[in-house]
Design a protein around this motif. Structure first.
Motif, PDB file in Angstrom:
ATOM      1  N   ASP A   1       0.855  -1.183   0.000  1.00 48.50           N
ATOM      2  CA  ASP A   1       0.000   0.000   0.000  1.00 48.50           C
ATOM      3  C   ASP A   1       0.896   1.240   0.000  1.00 48.50           C
ATOM      4  O   ASP A   1       1.727   1.421   0.888  1.00 48.50           O
ATOM      5  N   ARG A   2       0.732   2.080  -1.005  1.00 46.82           N
ATOM      6  CA  ARG A   2       1.639   3.217  -1.170  1.00 46.82           C
ATOM      7  C   ARG A   2       1.453   4.272  -0.085  1.00 46.82           C
ATOM      8  O   ARG A   2       2.432   4.835   0.414  1.00 46.82           O
ATOM      9  N   GLN A   3       0.232   4.559   0.298  1.00 46.55           N
ATOM     10  CA  GLN A   3       0.010   5.566   1.344  1.00 46.55           C
ATOM     11  C   GLN A   3       0.641   5.109   2.656  1.00 46.55           C
ATOM     12  O   GLN A   3       1.304   5.888   3.338  1.00 46.55           O
ATOM     13  N   TRP A   4       0.443   3.853   3.008  1.00 46.33           N
ATOM     14  CA  TRP A   4       1.032   3.296   4.234  1.00 46.33           C
ATOM     15  C   TRP A   4       2.557   3.383   4.149  1.00 46.33           C
ATOM     16  O   TRP A   4       3.211   3.825   5.095  1.00 46.33           O
ATOM     17  N   PHE A   5       3.130   2.973   3.006  1.00 49.30           N
ATOM     18  CA  PHE A   5       4.575   2.989   2.803  1.00 49.30           C
ATOM     19  C   PHE A   5       5.120   4.412   2.939  1.00 49.30           C
ATOM     20  O   PHE A   5       6.156   4.624   3.563  1.00 49.30           O
ATOM     21  N   ASN A   6       4.421   5.383   2.366  1.00 49.30           N
ATOM     22  CA  ASN A   6       4.887   6.770   2.407  1.00 49.30           C
ATOM     23  C   ASN A   6       4.921   7.348   3.815  1.00 49.30           C
ATOM     24  O   ASN A   6       5.642   8.313   4.066  1.00 49.30           O
ATOM     25  N   HIS A   7       4.156   6.767   4.727  1.00 47.91           N
ATOM     26  CA  HIS A   7       4.151   7.251   6.110  1.00 47.91           C
ATOM     27  C   HIS A   7       5.212   6.588   6.977  1.00 47.91           C
ATOM     28  O   HIS A   7       5.394   6.979   8.129  1.00 47.91           O
ATOM     29  N   LEU A   8       5.905   5.600   6.444  1.00 49.49           N
ATOM     30  CA  LEU A   8       6.958   4.948   7.213  1.00 49.49           C
ATOM     31  C   LEU A   8       8.177   5.860   7.307  1.00 49.49           C
ATOM     32  O   LEU A   8       8.502   6.563   6.351  1.00 49.49           O
ATOM     33  N   PRO A   9       8.861   5.840   8.439  1.00 54.83           N
ATOM     34  CA  PRO A   9      10.150   6.546   8.496  1.00 54.83           C
ATOM     35  C   PRO A   9      11.079   5.962   7.427  1.00 54.83           C
ATOM     36  O   PRO A   9      10.984   4.775   7.085  1.00 54.83           O
ATOM     37  N   HIS A  10      11.965   6.780   6.909  1.00 59.60           N
ATOM     38  CA  HIS A  10      12.790   6.366   5.775  1.00 59.60           C
ATOM     39  C   HIS A  10      13.552   5.066   6.042  1.00 59.60           C
ATOM     40  O   HIS A  10      13.574   4.166   5.196  1.00 59.60           O
ATOM     41  N   ALA A  11      14.177   4.950   7.198  1.00 58.03           N
ATOM     42  CA  ALA A  11      14.953   3.739   7.514  1.00 58.03           C
ATOM     43  C   ALA A  11      14.061   2.504   7.554  1.00 58.03           C
ATOM     44  O   ALA A  11      14.451   1.432   7.093  1.00 58.03           O
ATOM     45  N   VAL A  12      12.857   2.662   8.085  1.00 57.53           N
ATOM     46  CA  VAL A  12      11.916   1.543   8.135  1.00 57.53           C
ATOM     47  C   VAL A  12      11.444   1.192   6.721  1.00 57.53           C
ATOM     48  O   VAL A  12      11.322   0.022   6.365  1.00 57.53           O
ATOM     49  N   ALA A  13      11.206   2.206   5.892  1.00 60.77           N
ATOM     50  CA  ALA A  13      10.790   1.975   4.507  1.00 60.77           C
ATOM     51  C   ALA A  13      11.866   1.201   3.753  1.00 60.77           C
ATOM     52  O   ALA A  13      11.554   0.296   2.966  1.00 60.77           O
ATOM     53  N   ARG A  14      13.128   1.517   4.000  1.00 55.41           N
ATOM     54  CA  ARG A  14      14.227   0.784   3.356  1.00 55.41           C
ATOM     55  C   ARG A  14      14.194  -0.690   3.757  1.00 55.41           C
ATOM     56  O   ARG A  14      14.321  -1.568   2.905  1.00 55.41           O
ATOM     57  N   GLU A  15      14.030  -0.947   5.027  1.00 54.49           N
ATOM     58  CA  GLU A  15      13.989  -2.341   5.495  1.00 54.49           C
ATOM     59  C   GLU A  15      12.758  -3.067   4.956  1.00 54.49           C
ATOM     60  O   GLU A  15      12.831  -4.243   4.598  1.00 54.49           O
ATOM     61  N   MET A  16      11.638  -2.366   4.907  1.00 52.22           N
ATOM     62  CA  MET A  16      10.412  -2.975   4.393  1.00 52.22           C
ATOM     63  C   MET A  16      10.572  -3.329   2.919  1.00 52.22           C
ATOM     64  O   MET A  16      10.206  -4.426   2.487  1.00 52.22           O
ATOM     65  N   LEU A  17      11.111  -2.413   2.143  1.00 54.16           N
ATOM     66  CA  LEU A  17      11.291  -2.678   0.718  1.00 54.16           C
ATOM     67  C   LEU A  17      12.287  -3.818   0.506  1.00 54.16           C
ATOM     68  O   LEU A  17      12.072  -4.679  -0.344  1.00 54.16           O
ATOM     69  N   ALA A  18      13.355  -3.844   1.283  1.00 54.22           N
ATOM     70  CA  ALA A  18      14.331  -4.933   1.175  1.00 54.22           C
ATOM     71  C   ALA A  18      13.676  -6.275   1.504  1.00 54.22           C
ATOM     72  O   ALA A  18      13.882  -7.260   0.788  1.00 54.22           O
ATOM     73  N   ALA A  19      12.870  -6.319   2.554  1.00 54.46           N
ATOM     74  CA  ALA A  19      12.176  -7.562   2.926  1.00 54.46           C
ATOM     75  C   ALA A  19      11.205  -7.976   1.824  1.00 54.46           C
ATOM     76  O   ALA A  19      11.072  -9.168   1.509  1.00 54.46           O
ATOM     77  N   TRP A  20      10.520  -7.012   1.236  1.00 54.96           N
ATOM     78  CA  TRP A  20       9.560  -7.287   0.160  1.00 54.96           C
ATOM     79  C   TRP A  20      10.269  -7.872  -1.061  1.00 54.96           C
ATOM     80  O   TRP A  20       9.816  -8.850  -1.651  1.00 54.96           O
ATOM     81  N   LEU A  21      11.398  -7.268  -1.423  1.00 63.07           N
ATOM     82  CA  LEU A  21      12.163  -7.780  -2.564  1.00 63.07           C
ATOM     83  C   LEU A  21      12.653  -9.203  -2.287  1.00 63.07           C
ATOM     84  O   LEU A  21      12.547 -10.082  -3.146  1.00 63.07           O
ATOM     85  N   ARG A  22      13.177  -9.431  -1.075  1.00 61.86           N
ATOM     86  CA  ARG A  22      13.644 -10.783  -0.722  1.00 61.86           C
ATOM     87  C   ARG A  22      12.497 -11.776  -0.735  1.00 61.86           C
ATOM     88  O   ARG A  22      12.650 -12.913  -1.188  1.00 61.86           O
ATOM     89  N   ALA A  23      11.329 -11.353  -0.261  1.00 62.08           N
ATOM     90  CA  ALA A  23      10.157 -12.241  -0.243  1.00 62.08           C
ATOM     91  C   ALA A  23       9.719 -12.626  -1.651  1.00 62.08           C
ATOM     92  O   ALA A  23       9.066 -13.644  -1.847  1.00 62.08           O
ATOM     93  N   HIS A  24      10.090 -11.816  -2.636  1.00 64.31           N
ATOM     94  CA  HIS A  24       9.748 -12.108  -4.030  1.00 64.31           C
ATOM     95  C   HIS A  24      10.948 -12.617  -4.821  1.00 64.31           C
ATOM     96  O   HIS A  24      11.006 -12.497  -6.041  1.00 64.31           O
ATOM     97  N   GLY A  25      11.925 -13.171  -4.100  1.00 62.21           N
ATOM     98  CA  GLY A  25      13.035 -13.856  -4.750  1.00 62.21           C
ATOM     99  C   GLY A  25      14.167 -12.988  -5.244  1.00 62.21           C
ATOM    100  O   GLY A  25      15.042 -13.471  -5.946  1.00 62.21           O
ATOM    101  N   THR A  26      14.170 -11.722  -4.883  1.00 66.26           N
ATOM    102  CA  THR A  26      15.242 -10.826  -5.322  1.00 66.26           C
ATOM    103  C   THR A  26      16.172 -10.565  -4.150  1.00 66.26           C
ATOM    104  O   THR A  26      15.783  -9.920  -3.184  1.00 66.26           O
ATOM    105  N   ARG A  27      17.354 -11.089  -4.245  1.00 70.51           N
ATOM    106  CA  ARG A  27      18.320 -10.927  -3.167  1.00 70.51           C
ATOM    107  C   ARG A  27      19.548 -10.135  -3.609  1.00 70.51           C
ATOM    108  O   ARG A  27      20.357  -9.738  -2.792  1.00 70.51           O
TER     109      ARG A  27
END
Length: 103
Positions: A32-58
């Motif tokens: 969800d983009r609105q939810w993501f945009n409200h995350l602190p930047h460092a948390v957004a980085r970790e969330m995006l990294a986890a999302w990419l890993r969850a979809h097979g991108t390491r």
């Protein structure tokens, strides 16, 4: 050694929390983009990294991750940004998605 073990456990708990948040998204495989945009930047980085890993991108570096987080937060709807060969981050009005372009 006790400090290192504590940090390893904290990291496992954070990873589990990130994965749980990803599974809680309303549209499977998206963020969800609105939810993501409200995350602190460092948390957004970790969330995006986890999302990419969850979809097979390491295979991504910190520079790529930073570029994708900024794009996810500020890019215009409809834009796509390369994650790696054959995989893009696509910006939708309400969510972020991974797109595998047709060849």
């Amino acid at each position: 050694l006790q400090l290192i073990n504590g940090l390893v456990e904290t990291n496992r708990e954070l990873d589990a929390s990130l994965v749980n948040q990803l599974h809680a998204q309303t549209v499977a495989g998206t963020i969800d983009r609105q939810w993501f945009n409200h995350l602190p930047h460092a948390v957004a980085r970790e969330m995006l990294a986890a999302w990419l890993r969850a979809h097979g991108t390491r295979s991504f570096d910190s520079k790529t991750l930073e570029r994708l987080v900024v794009a996810a937060k500020v890019a215009a709807v409809g834009k796509t940004f390369p994650v790696r060969a054959g995989l893009n981050l696509k910006i939708h009005s309400g969510h972020l998605a991974l797109d595998r372009p047709e060849r």
